[in-house]
Design an enzyme around this catalytic site. Structure first.
Site, PDB file in Angstrom:
ATOM      1  N   ASP A  63       0.890  -1.163   0.000  1.00 24.67           N
ATOM      2  CA  ASP A  63       0.000   0.000   0.000  1.00 24.67           C
ATOM      3  C   ASP A  63       0.923   1.205   0.000  1.00 24.67           C
ATOM      4  O   ASP A  63       1.520   1.543   1.028  1.00 24.67           O
ATOM      5  CB  ASP A  63      -0.899  -0.008   1.245  1.00 24.67           C
ATOM      6  CG  ASP A  63      -1.801   1.222   1.294  1.00 24.67           C
ATOM      7  OD1 ASP A  63      -1.656   2.117   0.425  1.00 24.67           O
ATOM      8  OD2 ASP A  63      -2.643   1.296   2.213  1.00 24.67           O
ATOM      9  N   TYR A 155      -7.268  14.371  -8.226  1.00 23.47           N
ATOM     10  CA  TYR A 155      -6.356  13.646  -9.122  1.00 23.47           C
ATOM     11  C   TYR A 155      -5.383  14.613  -9.814  1.00 23.47           C
ATOM     12  O   TYR A 155      -4.175  14.366  -9.862  1.00 23.47           O
ATOM     13  CB  TYR A 155      -7.193  12.878 -10.144  1.00 23.47           C
ATOM     14  CG  TYR A 155      -6.417  11.988 -11.077  1.00 23.47           C
ATOM     15  CD1 TYR A 155      -5.912  10.763 -10.659  1.00 23.47           C
ATOM     16  CD2 TYR A 155      -6.201  12.370 -12.408  1.00 23.47           C
ATOM     17  CE1 TYR A 155      -5.201   9.931 -11.531  1.00 23.47           C
ATOM     18  CE2 TYR A 155      -5.500  11.546 -13.286  1.00 23.47           C
ATOM     19  CZ  TYR A 155      -5.007  10.341 -12.841  1.00 23.47           C
ATOM     20  OH  TYR A 155      -4.311   9.528 -13.710  1.00 23.47           O
ATOM     21  N   LYS A 159      -1.315  14.748  -9.459  1.00 24.47           N
ATOM     22  CA  LYS A 159      -0.433  14.553 -10.618  1.00 24.47           C
ATOM     23  C   LYS A 159       0.457  15.778 -10.852  1.00 24.47           C
ATOM     24  O   LYS A 159       1.604  15.647 -11.277  1.00 24.47           O
ATOM     25  CB  LYS A 159      -1.257  14.218 -11.857  1.00 24.47           C
ATOM     26  CG  LYS A 159      -1.974  12.862 -11.749  1.00 24.47           C
ATOM     27  CD  LYS A 159      -0.986  11.720 -11.610  1.00 24.47           C
ATOM     28  CE  LYS A 159      -1.634  10.357 -11.534  1.00 24.47           C
ATOM     29  NZ  LYS A 159      -0.653   9.266 -11.410  1.00 24.47           N
ATOM     30  N   ILE A 188      -5.320   6.789 -21.822  1.00 23.26           N
ATOM     31  CA  ILE A 188      -4.818   5.469 -22.202  1.00 23.26           C
ATOM     32  C   ILE A 188      -5.904   4.444 -21.885  1.00 23.26           C
ATOM     33  O   ILE A 188      -6.541   4.523 -20.819  1.00 23.26           O
ATOM     34  CB  ILE A 188      -3.536   5.128 -21.396  1.00 23.26           C
ATOM     35  CG1 ILE A 188      -2.504   6.268 -21.476  1.00 23.26           C
ATOM     36  CG2 ILE A 188      -2.941   3.798 -21.864  1.00 23.26           C
ATOM     37  CD1 ILE A 188      -1.960   6.592 -22.841  1.00 23.26           C
TER      38      ILE A 188
HETATM   39  P1  NAP Z   1      -5.191   0.694 -13.174  1.00 26.50           P
HETATM   40  O1  NAP Z   1      -5.345  -0.193 -14.355  1.00 26.50           O
HETATM   41  O2  NAP Z   1      -6.386   1.130 -12.419  1.00 26.50           O
HETATM   42  O3  NAP Z   1      -4.136  -0.009 -12.148  1.00 26.50           O
HETATM   43  C1  NAP Z   1      -3.818   0.619 -10.941  1.00 26.50           C
HETATM   44  C2  NAP Z   1      -2.707  -0.131 -10.276  1.00 26.50           C
HETATM   45  O4  NAP Z   1      -2.385   0.538  -9.033  1.00 26.50           O
HETATM   46  C3  NAP Z   1      -3.082  -1.561  -9.900  1.00 26.50           C
HETATM   47  O5  NAP Z   1      -1.935  -2.377 -10.052  1.00 26.50           O
HETATM   48  C4  NAP Z   1      -3.467  -1.452  -8.427  1.00 26.50           C
HETATM   49  O6  NAP Z   1      -3.288  -2.675  -7.698  1.00 26.50           O
HETATM   50  C5  NAP Z   1      -2.456  -0.397  -7.981  1.00 26.50           C
HETATM   51  N1  NAP Z   1      -2.859   0.302  -6.746  1.00 26.50           N
HETATM   52  C6  NAP Z   1      -4.046   0.890  -6.452  1.00 26.50           C
HETATM   53  N2  NAP Z   1      -4.025   1.397  -5.203  1.00 26.50           N
HETATM   54  C7  NAP Z   1      -2.798   1.132  -4.686  1.00 26.50           C
HETATM   55  C8  NAP Z   1      -2.175   1.366  -3.432  1.00 26.50           C
HETATM   56  N3  NAP Z   1      -2.792   2.004  -2.429  1.00 26.50           N
HETATM   57  N4  NAP Z   1      -0.903   0.926  -3.245  1.00 26.50           N
HETATM   58  C9  NAP Z   1      -0.263   0.266  -4.226  1.00 26.50           C
HETATM   59  N5  NAP Z   1      -0.792  -0.006  -5.427  1.00 26.50           N
HETATM   60  C10 NAP Z   1      -2.050   0.423  -5.654  1.00 26.50           C
HETATM   61  O7  NAP Z   1      -4.406   2.052 -13.565  1.00 26.50           O
HETATM   62  P2  NAP Z   1      -3.746   2.529 -14.957  1.00 26.50           P
HETATM   63  O8  NAP Z   1      -4.804   3.110 -15.801  1.00 26.50           O
HETATM   64  O9  NAP Z   1      -2.873   1.461 -15.493  1.00 26.50           O
HETATM   65  O10 NAP Z   1      -2.860   3.753 -14.423  1.00 26.50           O
HETATM   66  C11 NAP Z   1      -1.544   3.564 -13.983  1.00 26.50           C
HETATM   67  C12 NAP Z   1      -0.936   4.937 -13.678  1.00 26.50           C
HETATM   68  O11 NAP Z   1      -0.993   5.747 -14.849  1.00 26.50           O
HETATM   69  C13 NAP Z   1      -1.691   5.691 -12.581  1.00 26.50           C
HETATM   70  O12 NAP Z   1      -0.774   6.426 -11.801  1.00 26.50           O
HETATM   71  C14 NAP Z   1      -2.568   6.637 -13.368  1.00 26.50           C
HETATM   72  O13 NAP Z   1      -2.902   7.780 -12.631  1.00 26.50           O
HETATM   73  C15 NAP Z   1      -1.655   6.964 -14.545  1.00 26.50           C
HETATM   74  N6  NAP Z   1      -2.370   7.447 -15.722  1.00 26.50           N
HETATM   75  C16 NAP Z   1      -3.320   6.670 -16.324  1.00 26.50           C
HETATM   76  C17 NAP Z   1      -3.967   7.171 -17.453  1.00 26.50           C
HETATM   77  C18 NAP Z   1      -5.017   6.381 -18.175  1.00 26.50           C
HETATM   78  O14 NAP Z   1      -5.627   6.940 -19.076  1.00 26.50           O
HETATM   79  N7  NAP Z   1      -5.229   5.121 -17.851  1.00 26.50           N
HETATM   80  C19 NAP Z   1      -3.669   8.456 -17.933  1.00 26.50           C
HETATM   81  C20 NAP Z   1      -2.710   9.202 -17.280  1.00 26.50           C
HETATM   82  C21 NAP Z   1      -2.054   8.685 -16.183  1.00 26.50           C
HETATM   83  P3  NAP Z   1      -4.487  -3.810  -7.646  1.00 26.50           P
HETATM   84  O15 NAP Z   1      -4.494  -4.491  -8.979  1.00 26.50           O
HETATM   85  O16 NAP Z   1      -4.093  -4.731  -6.548  1.00 26.50           O
HETATM   86  O17 NAP Z   1      -5.750  -3.051  -7.381  1.00 26.50           O
END
Ligand code: NAP
Length: 247
Positions: A63, A155, A159, A188
């Site tokens: 966490d 958020y 960021k 994404i």
């Molecule tokens: P995602 O698919 O929702 O995956 C989130 C990941 O974070 C999962 O592995 C989750 O673990 C883990 N997580 C959640 N809470 C946590 C905690 N308290 N401690 C440790 N790990 C934790 O997210 P994503 O879309 O791939 O995004 C990944 C990163 O890219 C994030 O920082 C997000 O803000 C950034 N981002 C995403 C986008 C987009 O469009 N998707 C755009 C810009 C930036 P569990 O599987 O165990 O829940």
């Protein structure tokens, strides 16, 4: 192999962007510490990646909002691999709401995981990186940390804060040959953006110069560049991977 012999911790690598980063690093020879919030989610991704890339990898539950949990993550990584060359701070969540409606707990939770989580992991890993006098830290921020977004005050703030952490640590750590950079993805396709309706996604794609949402491997390939030797004169930078959504 650009990461042969390197050990990388990638937070939030049980799925989404973090898992794609783990896959690209594995394909380049890295040893991996794959994390999720539960050992089950981390273990599933680890087994899949080992089977696909025949790499060395361990699962760890963490966490990131808790410093002691991040310290335990670093200890488990050092116990297994003796060193940590790369830290990717990717774990993140959303709890969206307009300023007028958002709850205090929704503000606190997003800041604790997205922003303090990055600080916690960097603090936990910095001692060993300082000692070995090299390291790469890559923080995953977001286009909304650069331009803001309606309904994402918590958020966006988290960021934007990550960009400030990136620049501060780049300055503090440069003398130890620890390079600190960030990637700012646009929109994404992951479970995070799957929450949006198809109609909303089409509207978003039409506003992006490249006319599509990004894929997780678009981000993962940029991550590889920022942690390998090809980028050894780059620090304190934010690389946008957004299809031209913000220039
Ligand atoms: P995602 O698919 O929702 O995956 C989130 C990941 O974070 C999962 O592995 C989750 O673990 C883990 N997580 C959640 N809470 C946590 C905690 N308290 N401690 C440790 N790990 C934790 O997210 P994503 O879309 O791939 O995004 C990944 C990163 O890219 C994030 O920082 C997000 O803000 C950034 N981002 C995403 C986008 C987009 O469009 N998707 C755009 C810009 C930036 P569990 O599987 O165990 O829940």
């Amino acid at each position: 192999m650009k990461l042969q012999g390197k050990t990388a911790i990638i937070t939030g690598s049980s799925r989404g962007i973090g898992k794609a980063i783990a896959e690209v690093f594995a394909s380049e020879g890295a040893q991996l510490v794959i994390t999720g919030t539960s050992i089950k989610s981390a273990q599933e991704a680890t087994s899949e990646i080992i089977a696909k890339y025949n790499c060395e990898a361990i699962p760890v539950a963490v966490d990131v909002s808790k410093l002691e949990s991040c310290e335990a993550l670093v200890k488990a990584s050092l116990d297994n691999f003796s060193k940590i060359d790369i830290l990717v701070n990717n774990a993140g969540i959303t709890k969206d709401g307009l300023v007028l409606k958002i709850k205090e707990t929704e503000w606190d939770e997003v800041i604790a995981i997205n922003l303090k989580g990055v600080f916690n992991c960097i603090k936990a890993v910095s001692k060993s990186m300082f000692k070995q006098k090299h390291g790469r830290i890559l923080n995953i921020t977001s286009v909304v940390g650069q331009i803001g977004n309606v309904g994402q005050v918590n958020y966006s703030a988290s960021k934007g804060g990550i960009i400030a952490i990136t620049k501060t640590c780049a300055k503090e750590f440069a003398s130890r040959n620890i390079l600190v950079n960030a990637i700012a993805p646009g929109f994404i396709r992951t479970s995070m953006t799957d929450k949006l309706s198809e109609e909303r996604k089409l509207i978003m794609a039409s506003a992006i110069p490249l006319k599509r949402l990004g894929e997780v491997f678009d981000v993962a390939k940029a991550a590889l560049f920022l942690v390998c030797d090809d980028s050894s004169y780059i620090t304190g930078q934010v690389l946008s991977v957004n299809g031209g959504a913000y220039m």
